[in-house]
Write an enzyme that holds these catalytic residues in place. Structure first.
Site, PDB file in Angstrom:
ATOM      1  N   HIS A 117      -9.599   2.423  -0.885  1.00 32.30           N
ATOM      2  CA  HIS A 117      -8.185   2.062  -0.800  1.00 32.30           C
ATOM      3  C   HIS A 117      -7.743   1.430  -2.109  1.00 32.30           C
ATOM      4  O   HIS A 117      -8.092   0.290  -2.416  1.00 32.30           O
ATOM      5  CB  HIS A 117      -7.987   1.085   0.356  1.00 32.30           C
ATOM      6  CG  HIS A 117      -6.544   0.851   0.710  1.00 32.30           C
ATOM      7  ND1 HIS A 117      -5.497   1.315  -0.054  1.00 32.30           N
ATOM      8  CD2 HIS A 117      -5.963   0.201   1.757  1.00 32.30           C
ATOM      9  CE1 HIS A 117      -4.360   0.952   0.491  1.00 32.30           C
ATOM     10  NE2 HIS A 117      -4.617   0.289   1.598  1.00 32.30           N
ATOM     11  N   CYS A 138       0.806  -1.216   0.000  1.00 33.26           N
ATOM     12  CA  CYS A 138       0.000   0.000   0.000  1.00 33.26           C
ATOM     13  C   CYS A 138       0.840   1.267   0.000  1.00 33.26           C
ATOM     14  O   CYS A 138       0.300   2.368  -0.119  1.00 33.26           O
ATOM     15  CB  CYS A 138      -0.938   0.004   1.202  1.00 33.26           C
ATOM     16  SG  CYS A 138      -1.859  -1.543   1.404  1.00 33.26           S
ATOM     17  N   HIS A 180      -3.002   7.457   6.362  1.00 29.95           N
ATOM     18  CA  HIS A 180      -3.303   6.232   5.618  1.00 29.95           C
ATOM     19  C   HIS A 180      -4.774   5.890   5.802  1.00 29.95           C
ATOM     20  O   HIS A 180      -5.470   5.577   4.845  1.00 29.95           O
ATOM     21  CB  HIS A 180      -2.401   5.104   6.122  1.00 29.95           C
ATOM     22  CG  HIS A 180      -2.440   3.870   5.285  1.00 29.95           C
ATOM     23  ND1 HIS A 180      -2.217   3.890   3.931  1.00 29.95           N
ATOM     24  CD2 HIS A 180      -2.679   2.570   5.625  1.00 29.95           C
ATOM     25  CE1 HIS A 180      -2.308   2.653   3.453  1.00 29.95           C
ATOM     26  NE2 HIS A 180      -2.595   1.845   4.449  1.00 29.95           N
TER      27      HIS A 180
END
Length: 610
Positions: free
Chosen positions: A451, A258, A413
């Site tokens: 995401h 990520c 995040h």
């Protein structure tokens, strides 16, 4: 003097729409925009969605963006195909098309001809069978590209995986919106002073890529000649080099789950600071909305399922679930929301930015990458993100001082998982305490766009650059409270959009925490801070000349935006155009020349180890 990596271009496509000219950012804060800006962004979305001029119902258009209920343009979430394992007992018989019998014939089969088209198989032992059935998805929310937008319809896609289609669109958008032709770049720098660092975190997993290659034989189909090569994770960079830029410069991708976008941005930054490259296209494209990926993350307990969201909201199975609120960072939550996105940025050294008259969106102060150390679980958090956040704040303090450091905000995040809300809030809270920052603003745009794995920090960067343009930090509007276990003594979580003076925020911190212990934090300097640095480096006269050139750049950017909204643009796709071979180059002991570039590749290299 170390070169300053200046951000001069951006483009892409994601759940909020087109990235260039800040349209994706504007969709997130559309209720805070002027009526004219809101109307322009709505029209830009309508064009993407294939709406005609008389189909511009703004509410309907906006509903077809951001995180929302899964649509069936990629797959039908109510009817996902799979095979159920059954067994046929000894003594059973099967009738099979002659072409499907295969070879060699298993020892426990007695095969005889039934008719002109069928064979009869009598089983002398039990036989496992796979019977096709369907199932419903337990997860039905995702960050999807705007409803009706199909990148494959914009060029001759030739069965390209979706991630590569998005790459071509995103890279083309970034290059076309620069405000000057790429040919001008080619006349300003040597061929090997250009680089493209782009890829995906999970490779190309739909049927036209690795997914189809792995499935084909089990589905009774043939593997195609394209599925394997087009499935590689670095293929977005390869496509951009071959079909968008025609670049012969540096290329590749750095993968860090990520945090992947920041890994690539870090490589571009280091290249520019060192002088190895002068201009770099950095980006990532991720297209993970396939049933197998949903199932993989669901099995980990990582995604927000419908049942868990209903439990959070106290809804019965009959009540309507608001899928728009699936991602709830730092609040009561149950998992992240998967998304697709392609985000690309052009960075160059400060001298070239002034020479080109490029738009200055900001600059990259530094990026830090650290692993987690010893772990109990490969997906669990560790120590690395403490180091990256602390070092990012430390370098910012050295550049803009304590006063500038306190004029910062964080793009967290913020995945929307219970574990993330605890660990990331503790990291940010401790770093703010150590560096004397009280009330550090924190937001998390995954609440809007989901995401997108490798492209996630690219989504963050686009939203950050928009904040400096319009003076609004997108708030976490999917939540109405903070969870009790969130650390917040030094932090101020923004649950609504926050209007700020465009020059009140000097720095943004982009934070990424990836599976496997891949942590990265980027420190991005605001455009007004960047201009101050350029003024000190290059002087007033150079900046005055730059401003004159930049006026033309802004005019051409406006022209490009208008053409996009009218549907008059297409992605750059130079398939087979201007192919060069060895016979086209000229070189001697000191230089190598390539047609189309004004400057040669320098071969008069010294010993790097002296």
């Amino acid at each position: 003097m170390v070169k300053l990596p200046v951000i001069i271009g951006m483009g892409g496509i994601g759940p909020a729409g087109r990235t260039s000219c800040h349209h994706a950012y504007r969709r997130m804060v559309i209720e805070k925009l002027s009526a004219a800006d809101a109307e322009t962004t709505t029209r830009a979305l309508a064009q993407l969605m294939g709406k005609s001029d008389n189909e511009t119902d703004s509410e309907q258009i906006l509903r077809g963006t951001l995180v929302r209920k899964l649509e069936n343009n990629l797959f039908d979430p109510d009817s996902i195909p799979l095979h159920k394992a059954f067994g046929a007992n000894e003594g059973s018989s099967l009738l099979v098309n002659k072409k499907r019998v295969g070879s060699p014939i298993p020892a426990h089969w007695d095969v005889s001809e039934h008719d002109t088209t069928s064979m009869r198989i009598d089983l002398k032992d039990s036989q496992p069978l796979l019977v096709p059935i369907t199932r419903r998805s337990t997860v039905n929310s995702a960050g999807q590209l705007p409803s009706g937008f199909d990148p494959s319809s914009l060029y001759q896609s030739r069965n390209h995986p979706r991630g590569l289609q998005m790459s071509l669109y995103g890279a083309s958008d970034a290059i076309s919106s620069l405000g000057f032709d790429w040919e001008r770049v080619k006349q300003s720098v040597a061929p090997d002073q250009i680089a493209v660092y782009a890829g995906s975190g999970m490779a190309q997993l739909d049927y036209n890529g690795v997914g189809g290659m792995m499935q084909a034989r089990l589905l009774g189909k043939r593997v195609t000649s394209k599925q394997c090569p087009l499935g590689f994770a670095e293929m977005p960079a390869d496509f951009i080099n071959a079909y968008v830029l025609g670049s012969v410069g540096a290329t590749g991708t750095n993968m860090g789950a990520c945090a992947t976008f920041l890994y690539n941005l870090n490589q571009g930054m280091e290249d520019i600071r060192s002088g190895r490259r002068r201009i770099v296209l950095v980006g990532n494209s991720e297209a993970p909305l396939v049933p197998e990926v949903f199932e993989g993350y669901s099995t980990m307990g990582a995604l927000a399922s419908d049942d868990e969201l209903r439990a959070l909201d106290g809804l019965s199975p009959e009540e309507v679930l608001n899928h728009r609120r699936a991602c709830r960072p730092f609040s009561g939550n149950c998992g992240f929301t998967l998304a697709e996105s392609a985000q690309f940025f052009v960075i160059c050294d400060d001298e070239l930015a002034l020479e080109l008259g490029a738009n200055i969106y900001g600059s990259v102060a530094d990026i830090f990458v650290n692993a987690d150390g010893v772990k109990k679980s490969i997906s669990g958090p560790g120590l690395g993100n403490y180091i990256t956040v602390a070092k990012a704040m430390a370098v910012v303090r050295s550049i803009v001082g304590d006063k500038g450091l306190k004029r910062s905000f964080v793009q967290a995040h913020g995945t929307g998982t219970p574990q993330n809300r605890i660990t990331e809030s503790h990291i940010l809270n401790e770093a703010a305490r150590v560096f004397g920052i009280q009330g550090l603003p924190v937001t998390a745009i995954k609440s809007y766009v989901g995401h997108s794995i490798a492209a996630a920090a690219g989504d963050q960067l686009a939203a950050t650059l928009g904040t400096w343009q319009y003076g609004v930090i997108p708030g976490i509007t999917t939540i109405d409270h903070l969870a009790d276990d969130v650390y917040k003594d030094q932090l101020r979580f923004l649950m609504q959009h926050e209007e700020v003076n465009a020059e009140a925020m000097d720095v943004a911190f982009l934070n990424s925490k990836g599976f496997g212990g891949n942590n990265a934090t980027g420190a991005i300097l605001a455009p007004h801070v960047t201009r101050d640095i350029l003024l000190k480096r290059h002087g007033k006269e150079a900046m005055t000349n730059y401003q004159k050139l930049n006026e033309q750049t802004q005019e051409r950017q406006a022209d490009y935006d208008a053409a996009c909204i009218k549907g008059e643009t297409r992605p750059i796709y130079r398939f087979g155009e201007g192919v060069l071979g060895g016979e086209d180059i000229e070189f001697n002991r000191k230089e190598l020349r390539i047609p189309g570039y004004a400057k040669p590749v320098d071969l008069d290299l010294g010993n790097p180890y002296e």
